[in-house]
Design a protein around this motif. Structure first.
Motif, PDB file in Angstrom:
ATOM      1  N   HIS A  71       0.597  -1.513   0.443  1.00  0.00           N
ATOM      2  CA  HIS A  71       0.108   0.168  -0.203  1.00  0.00           C
ATOM      3  C   HIS A  71       0.792   1.237  -0.162  1.00  0.00           C
ATOM      4  CE1 HIS A  71      -3.759  -1.878   0.173  1.00  0.00           C
ATOM      5  NE2 HIS A  71      -3.185  -2.932   0.965  1.00  0.00           N
ATOM      6  N   ASN A  72       2.145   1.201   0.616  1.00  0.00           N
ATOM      7  CA  ASN A  72       2.930   2.320   0.546  1.00  0.00           C
ATOM      8  C   ASN A  72       3.357   1.825   0.085  1.00  0.00           C
ATOM      9  OD1 ASN A  72       0.867   4.736   1.816  1.00  0.00           O
ATOM     10  ND2 ASN A  72       0.072   3.330   2.690  1.00  0.00           N
ATOM     11  N   PRO A  73       4.550   1.957  -0.279  1.00  0.00           N
ATOM     12  CA  PRO A  73       5.883   1.094  -0.987  1.00  0.00           C
ATOM     13  C   PRO A  73       7.342   2.297  -0.245  1.00  0.00           C
ATOM     14  CG  PRO A  73       5.097   1.174  -2.803  1.00  0.00           C
ATOM     15  CD  PRO A  73       4.272   1.910  -1.740  1.00  0.00           C
ATOM     16  N   TYR A  74       8.357   1.287   0.598  1.00  0.00           N
ATOM     17  CA  TYR A  74       8.941   2.290   1.426  1.00  0.00           C
ATOM     18  C   TYR A  74      10.126   3.290   1.105  1.00  0.00           C
ATOM     19  CZ  TYR A  74       7.298  -1.656   4.404  1.00  0.00           C
ATOM     20  OH  TYR A  74       6.462  -2.617   4.740  1.00  0.00           O
ATOM     21  N   PHE A  75      10.256   2.960  -0.429  1.00  0.00           N
ATOM     22  CA  PHE A  75      11.360   3.934  -1.035  1.00  0.00           C
ATOM     23  C   PHE A  75      11.376   4.990  -1.806  1.00  0.00           C
ATOM     24  CE2 PHE A  75      13.006  -0.456   0.782  1.00  0.00           C
ATOM     25  CZ  PHE A  75      13.647  -0.003   1.331  1.00  0.00           C
ATOM     26  N   ARG A  76      11.959   6.256  -1.848  1.00  0.00           N
ATOM     27  CA  ARG A  76      11.560   6.668  -2.881  1.00  0.00           C
ATOM     28  C   ARG A  76      12.093   6.348  -4.377  1.00  0.00           C
ATOM     29  NH1 ARG A  76      10.562  12.017  -1.286  1.00  0.00           N
ATOM     30  NH2 ARG A  76      10.930  13.059   1.327  1.00  0.00           N
ATOM     31  N   SER A  77      13.559   5.928  -4.314  1.00  0.00           N
ATOM     32  CA  SER A  77      13.530   4.675  -5.476  1.00  0.00           C
ATOM     33  C   SER A  77      13.415   3.753  -6.320  1.00  0.00           C
ATOM     34  CB  SER A  77      15.054   4.129  -5.095  1.00  0.00           C
ATOM     35  OG  SER A  77      15.727   3.916  -6.618  1.00  0.00           O
ATOM     36  N   PRO A  78      12.663   3.793  -7.438  1.00  0.00           N
ATOM     37  CA  PRO A  78      11.763   2.586  -8.201  1.00  0.00           C
ATOM     38  C   PRO A  78      12.690   1.024  -7.932  1.00  0.00           C
ATOM     39  CG  PRO A  78      11.939   4.465  -8.916  1.00  0.00           C
ATOM     40  CD  PRO A  78      12.338   4.877  -8.382  1.00  0.00           C
ATOM     41  N   LEU A  79      14.644   1.562  -7.713  1.00  0.00           N
ATOM     42  CA  LEU A  79      14.829   0.129  -7.638  1.00  0.00           C
ATOM     43  C   LEU A  79      15.103  -0.260  -6.317  1.00  0.00           C
ATOM     44  CD1 LEU A  79      16.101  -1.791  -9.157  1.00  0.00           C
ATOM     45  CD2 LEU A  79      19.330  -0.205  -9.014  1.00  0.00           C
ATOM     46  N   ALA A  80      15.578   0.602  -5.603  1.00  0.00           N
ATOM     47  CA  ALA A  80      15.060  -0.216  -4.243  1.00  0.00           C
ATOM     48  C   ALA A  80      13.755  -0.290  -4.229  1.00  0.00           C
ATOM     49  CB  ALA A  80      15.499   1.263  -3.289  1.00  0.00           C
ATOM     50  N   ASN A  81      12.881  -0.218  -4.597  1.00  0.00           N
ATOM     51  CA  ASN A  81      11.748  -1.589  -4.363  1.00  0.00           C
ATOM     52  C   ASN A  81      11.101  -2.210  -4.828  1.00  0.00           C
ATOM     53  OD1 ASN A  81       9.940   0.821  -2.229  1.00  0.00           O
ATOM     54  ND2 ASN A  81       9.263   2.178  -3.969  1.00  0.00           N
ATOM     55  N   ARG A  82      11.916  -2.663  -6.156  1.00  0.00           N
ATOM     56  CA  ARG A  82      12.080  -3.300  -6.936  1.00  0.00           C
ATOM     57  C   ARG A  82      12.669  -4.552  -6.236  1.00  0.00           C
ATOM     58  NH1 ARG A  82       7.459  -3.554 -10.834  1.00  0.00           N
ATOM     59  NH2 ARG A  82       8.941  -2.149 -12.024  1.00  0.00           N
ATOM     60  N   LEU A  83      13.969  -4.518  -5.830  1.00  0.00           N
ATOM     61  CA  LEU A  83      15.255  -5.365  -5.268  1.00  0.00           C
ATOM     62  C   LEU A  83      14.452  -5.643  -3.994  1.00  0.00           C
ATOM     63  CD1 LEU A  83      18.521  -3.267  -5.884  1.00  0.00           C
ATOM     64  CD2 LEU A  83      17.287  -5.181  -6.915  1.00  0.00           C
ATOM     65  N   PHE A  84      13.810  -4.685  -3.172  1.00  0.00           N
ATOM     66  CA  PHE A  84      13.022  -5.300  -1.829  1.00  0.00           C
ATOM     67  C   PHE A  84      12.268  -5.815  -1.767  1.00  0.00           C
ATOM     68  CE2 PHE A  84      10.050  -4.852   1.879  1.00  0.00           C
ATOM     69  CZ  PHE A  84      11.297  -4.833   2.743  1.00  0.00           C
ATOM     70  N   SER A  85      11.592  -5.904  -2.658  1.00  0.00           N
ATOM     71  CA  SER A  85      10.102  -6.615  -3.504  1.00  0.00           C
ATOM     72  C   SER A  85      10.460  -8.079  -4.380  1.00  0.00           C
ATOM     73  CB  SER A  85       9.922  -5.992  -4.861  1.00  0.00           C
ATOM     74  OG  SER A  85       8.413  -7.317  -5.044  1.00  0.00           O
ATOM     75  N   VAL A  86      11.812  -8.011  -4.926  1.00  0.00           N
ATOM     76  CA  VAL A  86      12.728  -9.372  -4.857  1.00  0.00           C
ATOM     77  C   VAL A  86      12.904 -10.563  -3.631  1.00  0.00           C
ATOM     78  CG1 VAL A  86      14.224 -11.130  -6.073  1.00  0.00           C
ATOM     79  CG2 VAL A  86      13.014  -8.799  -6.688  1.00  0.00           C
ATOM     80  N   MET A  87      13.498  -9.111  -2.507  1.00  0.00           N
ATOM     81  CA  MET A  87      14.028  -9.851  -1.642  1.00  0.00           C
ATOM     82  C   MET A  87      12.917 -10.547  -0.698  1.00  0.00           C
ATOM     83  SD  MET A  87      15.837  -8.110   1.595  1.00  0.00           S
ATOM     84  CE  MET A  87      14.067  -7.643   2.456  1.00  0.00           C
ATOM     85  N   GLU A  88      12.123 -10.318  -0.481  1.00  0.00           N
ATOM     86  CA  GLU A  88      10.603 -10.303   0.444  1.00  0.00           C
ATOM     87  C   GLU A  88      10.083 -11.876  -0.136  1.00  0.00           C
ATOM     88  OE1 GLU A  88       8.447  -9.215   2.923  1.00  0.00           O
ATOM     89  OE2 GLU A  88      10.319  -9.203   2.951  1.00  0.00           O
ATOM     90  N   SER A  89      10.454 -11.505  -2.362  1.00  0.00           N
ATOM     91  CA  SER A  89      10.048 -12.908  -2.536  1.00  0.00           C
ATOM     92  C   SER A  89      10.362 -14.123  -1.953  1.00  0.00           C
ATOM     93  CB  SER A  89      10.414 -12.680  -4.046  1.00  0.00           C
ATOM     94  OG  SER A  89       9.243 -11.325  -4.749  1.00  0.00           O
ATOM     95  N   VAL A  90      11.314 -14.702  -1.830  1.00  0.00           N
ATOM     96  CA  VAL A  90      12.292 -15.191  -1.697  1.00  0.00           C
ATOM     97  C   VAL A  90      12.405 -15.480  -0.119  1.00  0.00           C
ATOM     98  CG1 VAL A  90      15.126 -16.215  -1.288  1.00  0.00           C
ATOM     99  CG2 VAL A  90      14.249 -15.028  -3.270  1.00  0.00           C
ATOM    100  N   ALA A  91      12.099 -14.324   0.679  1.00  0.00           N
ATOM    101  CA  ALA A  91      12.246 -14.793   2.638  1.00  0.00           C
ATOM    102  C   ALA A  91      11.112 -15.645   2.648  1.00  0.00           C
ATOM    103  CB  ALA A  91      11.963 -13.288   3.064  1.00  0.00           C
ATOM    104  N   CYS A  92       9.604 -14.528   1.149  1.00  0.00           N
ATOM    105  CA  CYS A  92       8.125 -15.475   2.048  1.00  0.00           C
ATOM    106  C   CYS A  92       7.493 -16.573   1.064  1.00  0.00           C
ATOM    107  CB  CYS A  92       7.228 -14.403   1.873  1.00  0.00           C
ATOM    108  SG  CYS A  92       7.505 -13.343   3.505  1.00  0.00           S
ATOM    109  N   CYS A  93       8.615 -17.165   0.272  1.00  0.00           N
ATOM    110  CA  CYS A  93       8.315 -18.352  -1.158  1.00  0.00           C
ATOM    111  C   CYS A  93       7.164 -17.855  -1.624  1.00  0.00           C
ATOM    112  CB  CYS A  93       8.823 -19.696  -0.259  1.00  0.00           C
ATOM    113  SG  CYS A  93       9.720 -19.968   0.285  1.00  0.00           S
TER     114      CYS A  93
END
Length: 309
Positions: A77-99
């Protein structure tokens, strides 16, 4: 519904890193910790006795539900970062952590907000793919335990991918990247130690079950016909501190873009209105909603019955 407009102060920051508030550093840091814990389990598996690993595996299961309903949910609902790339990378990381793919979760969750756990229509379908009424009978919610343990197998990746593609080719590509990231991670772990994968997968599945259990009681006893009562709230203080105010769920469905740090203020503003409209509040955290002393029977949640107070 109210003569006075409902205004929630926007969350603003001068941070060059965070989009809304520096408080988001907390869920970000804990998301990183959860990602590290995913890999730590693999490292510890051959080095720890089985009874220790069973405890650590159970903690991982709980942490999946915690992440999905707290860190990951607020990020949608409220992506954490100003940087679109940082949000993308955090999203990928979350995908691995939560499977699972964070973007696929985004699609399913937005569909959830379109339907708000709606009842079946004349064709027996619901707008909300996660609706507790979707697989129920006679206008009643589904049994909580079948919802908890079967929902994991009901996801339709093809339908989710089709909906994601409507957002554009870039979103579709990143969805595939996220899928590839967590699948590759699991395959790699399996190649390195297939015994560990057999140990890990049941805990992964159980973690998603716990998330569905949490989701069931976020809406059991709600009123799908009243926006103010679309969700069920729990004001258990420790639960909300740890789960990033996921307990304020009626408030969240009423104003989905309200930042997690503004949930208490939103609740205070609409508390009288909620009381008049019969918004359901439970005493325990949502994952333990079945222990609530005022839990209504499922038949009382059928369309002809009023919402519980």
């Amino acid at each position: 519904m109210s003569a006075e407009p409902i205004r929630i102060e926007d969350v603003k920051t001068d941070s060059r890193v965070f989009a809304y508030t520096r408080w988001d550093a907390i869920p970000v840091a804990l998301g990183l910790a959860h990602f590290a814990y995913f890999w730590l389990l693999f490292y510890l598996y051959p080095r720890m006795p089985l009874w220790v690993m069973l405890i650590l595996g159970f903690i991982y299961s709980v942490s999946i539900s915690w992440n999905i309903n707290g860190i990951s949910h607020n990020f949608i609902h409220n992506p954490y970062f100003r940087s679109p790339l940082a949000n993308r990378l955090f999203s990928v990381m979350e995908s691995v952590a939560c499977c699972f793919s964070q973007l696929y979760y985004d699609v399913v969750h937005m569909q959830h907000h379109k339907g708000n756990s709606d009842r079946q229509d004349e064709h027996g379908d619901t707008v909300d793919w996660l609706s507790i009424y979707r697989h129920g009978h006679d206008g009643q919610p589904e049994n909580p335990w079948s919802y908890t343990f079967l929902s994991f197998f009901r996801d339709n990746p093809a339908a989710i991918a089709k909906e994601l593609s409507k957002r554009g080719p870039a979103e579709a590509r990143w969805g595939k990247v996220e899928l590839a990231a967590f699948v590759t991670s699991l395959v790699t772990l399996g190649i390195l130690n297939w015994h560990y994968l057999l140990f890990f997968l049941p805990f992964m599945y159980f973690g998603h079950c716990l998330s569905y259990l949490n989701g069931y009681y976020l809406h059991y006893g709600s009123n799908p016909d009243k926006p103010i009562a679309w969700g069920v709230s729990s004001y258990h203080q420790l639960y909300n501190w740890v789960w990033f105010y996921n307990g304020y769920h009626a408030e969240h469905h009423f104003r989905p873009k309200a930042h997690w740090t503004r949930m208490v203020a939103l609740h205070r503003q609409i508390e009288d209105l909620q009381r008049r409209e019969g918004v359901r509040v439970i005493k325990p955290p949502h994952a333990l909603g079945f222990l609530d002393p005022d839990l209504p029977p499922r038949r009382e949640t059928a369309p002809t019955a009023p919402a519980a107070s």
